[in-house]
Design an enzyme around this catalytic site. Structure first.
Site, PDB file in Angstrom:
ATOM      1  N   CYS A 119      40.184   7.601  -5.841  1.00 25.31           N
ATOM      2  CA  CYS A 119      39.690   6.966  -7.071  1.00 25.31           C
ATOM      3  C   CYS A 119      38.231   6.535  -6.907  1.00 25.31           C
ATOM      4  O   CYS A 119      37.926   5.646  -6.121  1.00 25.31           O
ATOM      5  CB  CYS A 119      40.590   5.779  -7.383  1.00 25.31           C
ATOM      6  SG  CYS A 119      39.969   4.653  -8.639  1.00 25.31           S
ATOM      7  N   CYS A 124      37.568   2.876  -7.655  1.00 21.09           N
ATOM      8  CA  CYS A 124      38.131   2.061  -6.567  1.00 21.09           C
ATOM      9  C   CYS A 124      37.160   1.999  -5.392  1.00 21.09           C
ATOM     10  O   CYS A 124      36.946   0.927  -4.814  1.00 21.09           O
ATOM     11  CB  CYS A 124      39.461   2.643  -6.084  1.00 21.09           C
ATOM     12  SG  CYS A 124      40.766   2.677  -7.314  1.00 21.09           S
TER      13      CYS A 124
END
Length: 146
Positions: free
Chosen positions: A71, A74
């Site tokens: 991600c 993230c």
């Protein structure tokens, strides 16, 4: 049950529950079992069992970053979460849960998007915030929810 001026703190290294007074917390206490620092100023990476222990036994609020290695947002938020840990400890425990490795937990908690921050107090989720945030916003959000 701990006295009002003490709290149970779960060690980020060996996951032993320690009883710590407010005065001790201000002086960087060590774990009674493994003798490592109870607060490191860094997020603690947890698996499902570690998550359950920290959330159920720690008497400080536990702020969780649910993330995955693939991600992009993230990965962008990771250093911000680390900066927030330096500011929020010892009043909060900041932890990271990789949803790829803890798929059952993510499903159980209905984590639908990542990154997602969730705040747990007394073993229960009390607040949730999806999306990447900067360190100041993480600190502000966590403090407003606690």
């Amino acid at each position: 049950m701990s006295a009002p001026d003490t709290q149970h703190i779960v060690c980020p290294h060996c996951h032993t529950t320690n009883r710590v007074s407010a005065a001790q917390r201000a002086q960087a206490p060590d774990c009674g079992k493994c003798h490592q620092p109870l607060f490191t100023g860094q997020p603690v990476a947890l698996d499902e069992a570690g998550f359950a222990k920290h959330v159920s036994r720690s008497e400080v609020p536990v702020l969780v970053d649910f993330w995955a290695p693939w991600c992009g947002p993230c990965r962008m938020m990771a250093p911000q979460f680390e900066a927030a840990a330096r500011e929020l400890e010892p009043h909060f425990r900041l932890v990271k849960v990789n949803t790829e490795e803890a798929q059952q937990l993510a499903a159980q908690l209905q984590i639908r998007s990542i990154p997602t921050l969730a705040l747990f107090k007394g073993g229960r989720e009390v607040a949730r915030q999806p999306g990447a945030m900067g360190a100041a916003d993480i600190v502000r959000w966590a403090c407003s929810q606690a």
